[in-house]
Motif scaffolding. Structure first.
Motif, PDB file in Angstrom:
ATOM      1  N   PRO A 209      10.752  14.266  23.138  1.00  0.00           N
ATOM      2  CA  PRO A 209      10.547  13.538  21.886  1.00  0.00           C
ATOM      3  C   PRO A 209       9.235  13.827  21.209  1.00  0.00           C
ATOM      4  CG  PRO A 209       9.991  12.289  23.774  1.00  0.00           C
ATOM      5  CD  PRO A 209      10.545  13.582  24.363  1.00  0.00           C
ATOM      6  N   SER A 210       9.134  13.448  19.893  1.00  0.00           N
ATOM      7  CA  SER A 210       7.973  13.717  19.223  1.00  0.00           C
ATOM      8  C   SER A 210       6.639  13.007  19.507  1.00  0.00           C
ATOM      9  CB  SER A 210       8.221  13.570  17.588  1.00  0.00           C
ATOM     10  OG  SER A 210       9.350  14.467  17.253  1.00  0.00           O
ATOM     11  N   PRO A 211       5.477  13.664  19.418  1.00  0.00           N
ATOM     12  CA  PRO A 211       4.426  12.866  19.912  1.00  0.00           C
ATOM     13  C   PRO A 211       4.169  11.600  19.112  1.00  0.00           C
ATOM     14  CG  PRO A 211       3.594  14.527  18.676  1.00  0.00           C
ATOM     15  CD  PRO A 211       5.321  14.834  19.041  1.00  0.00           C
ATOM     16  N   PRO A 212       3.474  10.479  19.518  1.00  0.00           N
ATOM     17  CA  PRO A 212       3.123   9.407  18.663  1.00  0.00           C
ATOM     18  C   PRO A 212       2.382   9.693  17.343  1.00  0.00           C
ATOM     19  CG  PRO A 212       1.940   9.281  20.455  1.00  0.00           C
ATOM     20  CD  PRO A 212       2.776  10.440  20.837  1.00  0.00           C
ATOM     21  N   PRO A 213       2.652   8.849  16.369  1.00  0.00           N
ATOM     22  CA  PRO A 213       1.887   9.286  15.102  1.00  0.00           C
ATOM     23  C   PRO A 213       0.298   9.001  15.201  1.00  0.00           C
ATOM     24  CG  PRO A 213       3.031   7.125  15.009  1.00  0.00           C
ATOM     25  CD  PRO A 213       3.497   7.718  16.024  1.00  0.00           C
ATOM     26  N   GLU A 214      -0.303   9.983  14.605  1.00  0.00           N
ATOM     27  CA  GLU A 214      -1.881   9.584  14.558  1.00  0.00           C
ATOM     28  C   GLU A 214      -2.210   8.200  13.890  1.00  0.00           C
ATOM     29  OE1 GLU A 214      -3.683  12.790  12.717  1.00  0.00           O
ATOM     30  OE2 GLU A 214      -2.817  14.226  14.281  1.00  0.00           O
ATOM     31  N   VAL A 215      -3.479   7.853  14.391  1.00  0.00           N
ATOM     32  CA  VAL A 215      -3.623   6.240  13.793  1.00  0.00           C
ATOM     33  C   VAL A 215      -4.365   6.755  12.511  1.00  0.00           C
ATOM     34  CG1 VAL A 215      -5.341   4.415  14.216  1.00  0.00           C
ATOM     35  CG2 VAL A 215      -4.216   5.708  16.247  1.00  0.00           C
ATOM     36  N   ARG A 216      -3.933   5.831  11.583  1.00  0.00           N
ATOM     37  CA  ARG A 216      -4.470   6.068  10.238  1.00  0.00           C
ATOM     38  C   ARG A 216      -5.883   5.722  10.156  1.00  0.00           C
ATOM     39  NH1 ARG A 216      -0.993   2.298   6.501  1.00  0.00           N
ATOM     40  NH2 ARG A 216      -2.582   3.013   4.770  1.00  0.00           N
ATOM     41  N   ALA A 217      -6.570   6.491   9.407  1.00  0.00           N
ATOM     42  CA  ALA A 217      -8.027   6.183   9.007  1.00  0.00           C
ATOM     43  C   ALA A 217      -8.544   4.986   8.939  1.00  0.00           C
ATOM     44  CB  ALA A 217      -8.627   7.055   8.206  1.00  0.00           C
ATOM     45  N   GLY A 218      -9.544   4.281   9.572  1.00  0.00           N
ATOM     46  CA  GLY A 218     -10.056   2.973   9.377  1.00  0.00           C
ATOM     47  C   GLY A 218      -9.260   1.809  10.389  1.00  0.00           C
ATOM     48  N   LEU A 219      -8.329   2.502  10.851  1.00  0.00           N
ATOM     49  CA  LEU A 219      -7.725   1.811  12.226  1.00  0.00           C
ATOM     50  C   LEU A 219      -7.974   2.043  13.539  1.00  0.00           C
ATOM     51  CD1 LEU A 219      -4.026   1.127  10.241  1.00  0.00           C
ATOM     52  CD2 LEU A 219      -6.091  -0.267  10.251  1.00  0.00           C
ATOM     53  N   ALA A 220      -7.753   1.102  14.254  1.00  0.00           N
ATOM     54  CA  ALA A 220      -7.943   1.495  15.886  1.00  0.00           C
ATOM     55  C   ALA A 220      -6.682   1.350  16.406  1.00  0.00           C
ATOM     56  CB  ALA A 220      -9.103   0.547  16.580  1.00  0.00           C
ATOM     57  N   LEU A 221      -6.523   2.088  17.579  1.00  0.00           N
ATOM     58  CA  LEU A 221      -5.180   2.006  18.338  1.00  0.00           C
ATOM     59  C   LEU A 221      -5.262   0.922  19.302  1.00  0.00           C
ATOM     60  CD1 LEU A 221      -2.877   3.187  19.363  1.00  0.00           C
ATOM     61  CD2 LEU A 221      -3.931   4.559  20.926  1.00  0.00           C
ATOM     62  N   VAL A 222      -4.541  -0.036  19.283  1.00  0.00           N
ATOM     63  CA  VAL A 222      -4.492  -1.291  20.073  1.00  0.00           C
ATOM     64  C   VAL A 222      -3.304  -0.933  21.289  1.00  0.00           C
ATOM     65  CG1 VAL A 222      -4.061  -3.715  20.505  1.00  0.00           C
ATOM     66  CG2 VAL A 222      -5.366  -2.597  18.411  1.00  0.00           C
ATOM     67  N   GLU A 223      -3.644  -1.088  22.504  1.00  0.00           N
ATOM     68  CA  GLU A 223      -2.639  -0.943  23.363  1.00  0.00           C
ATOM     69  C   GLU A 223      -2.132  -2.355  23.543  1.00  0.00           C
ATOM     70  OE1 GLU A 223      -2.070   1.317  25.223  1.00  0.00           O
ATOM     71  OE2 GLU A 223      -3.754   2.799  24.714  1.00  0.00           O
ATOM     72  N   SER A 224      -0.645  -2.197  23.692  1.00  0.00           N
ATOM     73  CA  SER A 224       0.387  -3.305  23.706  1.00  0.00           C
ATOM     74  C   SER A 224       0.248  -3.496  25.069  1.00  0.00           C
ATOM     75  CB  SER A 224       1.511  -2.875  23.138  1.00  0.00           C
ATOM     76  OG  SER A 224       2.287  -1.858  23.824  1.00  0.00           O
ATOM     77  N   ALA A 225       0.487  -5.118  25.314  1.00  0.00           N
ATOM     78  CA  ALA A 225       0.651  -5.477  26.545  1.00  0.00           C
ATOM     79  C   ALA A 225       2.134  -5.335  27.172  1.00  0.00           C
ATOM     80  CB  ALA A 225       0.270  -7.216  26.526  1.00  0.00           C
ATOM     81  N   PRO A 226       1.992  -5.003  28.585  1.00  0.00           N
ATOM     82  CA  PRO A 226       3.378  -4.768  29.117  1.00  0.00           C
ATOM     83  C   PRO A 226       4.333  -6.127  28.869  1.00  0.00           C
ATOM     84  CG  PRO A 226       1.672  -4.914  30.847  1.00  0.00           C
ATOM     85  CD  PRO A 226       1.099  -4.997  29.465  1.00  0.00           C
ATOM     86  N   LEU A 227       5.457  -5.730  28.896  1.00  0.00           N
ATOM     87  CA  LEU A 227       6.614  -6.906  28.556  1.00  0.00           C
ATOM     88  C   LEU A 227       6.557  -7.641  30.119  1.00  0.00           C
ATOM     89  CD1 LEU A 227       9.435  -5.409  26.620  1.00  0.00           C
ATOM     90  CD2 LEU A 227       7.710  -6.923  25.907  1.00  0.00           C
ATOM     91  N   PRO A 228       6.756  -9.053  30.175  1.00  0.00           N
ATOM     92  CA  PRO A 228       6.716  -9.553  31.658  1.00  0.00           C
ATOM     93  C   PRO A 228       8.236  -9.184  32.159  1.00  0.00           C
ATOM     94  CG  PRO A 228       7.194 -10.936  29.804  1.00  0.00           C
ATOM     95  CD  PRO A 228       6.753  -9.951  29.036  1.00  0.00           C
ATOM     96  N   GLU A 229       8.208  -9.261  33.522  1.00  0.00           N
ATOM     97  CA  GLU A 229       9.602  -8.970  34.242  1.00  0.00           C
ATOM     98  C   GLU A 229      10.573 -10.129  34.079  1.00  0.00           C
ATOM     99  OE1 GLU A 229      10.304  -6.648  36.402  1.00  0.00           O
ATOM    100  OE2 GLU A 229       8.671  -5.569  35.768  1.00  0.00           O
ATOM    101  N   PRO A 230      11.734  -9.656  33.798  1.00  0.00           N
ATOM    102  CA  PRO A 230      12.667 -10.776  33.431  1.00  0.00           C
ATOM    103  C   PRO A 230      12.995 -11.776  34.590  1.00  0.00           C
ATOM    104  CG  PRO A 230      13.681  -8.620  34.060  1.00  0.00           C
ATOM    105  CD  PRO A 230      12.196  -8.258  33.945  1.00  0.00           C
TER     106      PRO A 230
END
Length: 244
Positions: A209-230
């Protein structure tokens, strides 16, 4: 008694001779088919908007022959000797993988004419240029051809200004290249079917797969919280749905 048997055999041979179909030239077959079809129309299929292929926007196809390193085929094939045996190739084309049609097709059954290897051929043995190979593909894959014609399948040219830069093998078409093959303004120029699909093994294989897009200037990368176990009941509901 013997005379009666001989007369019966001779009469039988005469009937079989009369039943033998007369020969027909290719030109006679084409003329007869036109006569049969003159009051009929082709079932070309329609899009969700009710459009058929005759209403597709005009397009050109990026030439394919400049990207084929072994073209013209008559550099090796002399158009005289044809080995129609279904066999594993041992001298040339040894890297080709044949699984088009799940073993129901062979070189000279559908796409190639041994007497004219510099062209493809339709199921009715009509000559087709390699730059128009989509006409051969569309005989069987007509639904995909309809989507391709209207722009819902395949890609438009634009990543390369020179057709010779388009990879010969579909696995060499990088993910980053696939994402930029498009010019949505001006004349429509489409990539041929064989630019993305290997004609001898057309299924698209898994690719990195393609690498993730770069973060736009002026923004910060925010790690998403993992989804809870069903929950247990959610897992069971999912298994029940899959079983159905």
């Amino acid at each position: 008694m013997l005379v009666t048997v001989l007369a019966t055999l001779i009469a039988g041979e005469a009937v079989r001779a009369d039943d033998k179909a007369p020969t027909q030239t290719y030109g006679e077959a084409v003329k007869t088919m036109k006569e049969i079809m003159k009051d009929r129309y082709a079932n070309v299929g329609v899009t969700a908007r009710g459009q058929d292929l005759r209403q597709a926007p005009p397009f050109k196809v990026l030439p394919r022959k400049p990207a084929l390193t072994k073209y013209p085929c008559t550099g090796c094939h002399d158009n005289s000797f044809i080995d129609r045996r279904v066999r594993k190739l041992a001298d040339e084309h040894t890297t080709l993988k044949f699984d088009h049609g799940n073993g129901r097709l062979w070189c000279y059954d559908a796409c190639h004419n041994g007497r004219d290897m510099d062209h493809l051929v339709t199921l009715r043995r009509q000559q087709v240029d390699y730059d128009e190979s989509y006409k051969v593909c569309g005989q069987c894959h007509f639904e995909r051809q309809k989507d391709w014609t209207f722009g819902g399948h395949g890609r438009r040219a634009g990543a390369w200004s020179d057709p010779r830069q388009v990879p010969e093998k579909h696995e060499d078409l990088l993910v980053k290249d696939r994402s930029k093959i498009a010019h949505w303004n001006g004349e429509r120029e489409l990539l041929n079917c064989t630019a993305c699909h290997d004609p001898h093994s057309p299924a698209i294989r898994p690719f990195k797969p393609s690498p993730p897009p770069e973060v736009r200037a002026g923004l910060a990368l925010v790690e998403s919280a993992p989804l809870p176990e069903p929950q247990k009941w959610q897992q069971q509901a999912h298994k029940t749905k899959e079983a159905k």
